[in-house]
Design a protein around this motif. Sequence first.
Motif, PDB file in Angstrom:
ATOM      1  N   PRO A   1      -1.836  -0.891   0.471  1.00 36.09           N
ATOM      2  CA  PRO A   1      -1.142  -0.410  -0.722  1.00 36.09           C
ATOM      3  C   PRO A   1      -1.307  -1.298  -1.955  1.00 36.09           C
ATOM      4  CG  PRO A   1       0.415  -1.399   0.785  1.00 36.09           C
ATOM      5  CD  PRO A   1      -0.911  -1.401   1.490  1.00 36.09           C
ATOM      6  N   LEU A   2      -1.937  -2.459  -1.821  1.00 35.67           N
ATOM      7  CA  LEU A   2      -2.112  -3.329  -2.986  1.00 35.67           C
ATOM      8  C   LEU A   2      -3.072  -2.675  -3.978  1.00 35.67           C
ATOM      9  CD1 LEU A   2      -2.181  -6.811  -1.231  1.00 35.67           C
ATOM     10  CD2 LEU A   2      -0.279  -5.705  -2.407  1.00 35.67           C
ATOM     11  N   ALA A   3      -2.798  -2.842  -5.267  1.00 36.96           N
ATOM     12  CA  ALA A   3      -3.535  -2.141  -6.323  1.00 36.96           C
ATOM     13  C   ALA A   3      -5.044  -2.356  -6.228  1.00 36.96           C
ATOM     14  CB  ALA A   3      -3.022  -2.577  -7.693  1.00 36.96           C
TER      15      ALA A   3
ATOM     16  N   ARG B   1      -4.671   7.869   2.650  1.00 37.43           N
ATOM     17  CA  ARG B   1      -3.355   7.381   3.061  1.00 37.43           C
ATOM     18  C   ARG B   1      -3.211   5.902   2.731  1.00 37.43           C
ATOM     19  NH1 ARG B   1      -2.631   6.520   7.997  1.00 37.43           N
ATOM     20  NH2 ARG B   1      -4.746   6.609   8.752  1.00 37.43           N
ATOM     21  N   LEU B   2      -1.980   5.443   2.676  1.00 36.85           N
ATOM     22  CA  LEU B   2      -1.676   4.017   2.541  1.00 36.85           C
ATOM     23  C   LEU B   2      -1.053   3.525   3.837  1.00 36.85           C
ATOM     24  CD1 LEU B   2      -0.050   3.917  -1.018  1.00 36.85           C
ATOM     25  CD2 LEU B   2      -2.434   3.483  -0.402  1.00 36.85           C
ATOM     26  N   ASP B   3      -1.324   2.265   4.175  1.00 34.84           N
ATOM     27  CA  ASP B   3      -0.714   1.662   5.357  1.00 34.84           C
ATOM     28  C   ASP B   3      -0.385   0.208   5.037  1.00 34.84           C
ATOM     29  OD1 ASP B   3      -0.193   0.465   7.931  1.00 34.84           O
ATOM     30  OD2 ASP B   3      -1.210   2.187   8.845  1.00 34.84           O
TER      31      ASP B   3
ATOM     32  N   LYS C   1      -2.215  -4.772   4.367  1.00 33.24           N
ATOM     33  CA  LYS C   1      -2.087  -5.782   3.305  1.00 33.24           C
ATOM     34  C   LYS C   1      -2.737  -7.088   3.743  1.00 33.24           C
ATOM     35  CE  LYS C   1       2.287  -4.446   1.164  1.00 33.24           C
ATOM     36  NZ  LYS C   1       3.691  -4.873   0.977  1.00 33.24           N
ATOM     37  N   GLU C   2      -3.152  -7.854   2.748  1.00 31.08           N
ATOM     38  CA  GLU C   2      -3.684  -9.188   3.005  1.00 31.08           C
ATOM     39  C   GLU C   2      -2.584 -10.064   3.594  1.00 31.08           C
ATOM     40  OE1 GLU C   2      -5.865 -11.158   3.927  1.00 31.08           O
ATOM     41  OE2 GLU C   2      -7.123 -11.478   2.159  1.00 31.08           O
ATOM     42  N   LEU C   3      -2.986 -11.128   4.305  1.00 36.69           N
ATOM     43  CA  LEU C   3      -1.973 -12.082   4.753  1.00 36.69           C
ATOM     44  C   LEU C   3      -1.347 -12.704   3.515  1.00 36.69           C
ATOM     45  CD1 LEU C   3      -2.877 -15.390   4.660  1.00 36.69           C
ATOM     46  CD2 LEU C   3      -4.492 -14.538   6.310  1.00 36.69           C
ATOM     47  N   THR C   4      -0.080 -13.018   3.606  1.00 34.83           N
ATOM     48  CA  THR C   4       0.587 -13.616   2.460  1.00 34.83           C
ATOM     49  C   THR C   4       0.530 -15.141   2.562  1.00 34.83           C
ATOM     50  OG1 THR C   4       2.633 -13.831   1.212  1.00 34.83           O
ATOM     51  CG2 THR C   4       2.865 -13.357   3.547  1.00 34.83           C
ATOM     52  N   PHE C   5       0.263 -15.761   1.433  1.00 35.82           N
ATOM     53  CA  PHE C   5       0.271 -17.221   1.352  1.00 35.82           C
ATOM     54  C   PHE C   5       1.634 -17.743   0.901  1.00 35.82           C
ATOM     55  CE2 PHE C   5      -4.288 -16.390   1.121  1.00 35.82           C
ATOM     56  CZ  PHE C   5      -4.776 -17.327   2.006  1.00 35.82           C
TER      57      PHE C   5
END
Length: 195
Positions: free
Chosen positions: A62-64, A85-87, A91-95
């Motif tokens: 879902p990140l732009a 679809r979005l899932d 998303k990337e791992l968060t830092f």
Amino acid sequence: MSLAHPLCIVRHGETDWNVEGRLQGQRDIDLNGRGRDQAAAVGQILKSDHPEILTFDFVSSPLARAQDTMRLMRGAMGLDPDAFRLDDRLKELTFGAWEGFTWREMVERDPQGSAAREADKWAYCPPGGESYEMLSTRIAVWLADLKGPTLAVTHGGVARVLLGLIVGVSQKELPLRDIKQGRALLFSGADARWV
């Protein structure tokens, strides 16, 4: 792990933060001009060299930067840009607290944390963040839910853990793997190749 269905992974196109070497994680950073060109180019390559992909299920982080890559790629394929679809699991791992900083800045700001991550990139979790190990667990659940041939636009960290889960790349080597923008990674069975 051997996949029952083909899987195509596309990393989002370039952003200005990629160019600057900033840790993006789950920050919503837009594509730059080169990133938009990369997204359209990978769509054209996939359409001409792998037309079967046009029938796949399309899903995006879902990140732009991932959504915009998907829209530009689908447009270049001659498909409805918005029919995907979005899932959240993609998303990337968060830092965590490190997001927005370059690695050099993090070495200065948090020398102990930076050294700990360098010593074990797989298991180290930045303050408020996520480790590759945690990301791998999240992506394994997503993989188990796939029902058919799928194209996913996602992020470098996700592509790395997929190489571990599907191909068997070692945990030590995975964080060091270069995942290029504007390229697609095709998984079939237990193999992967770049196009």
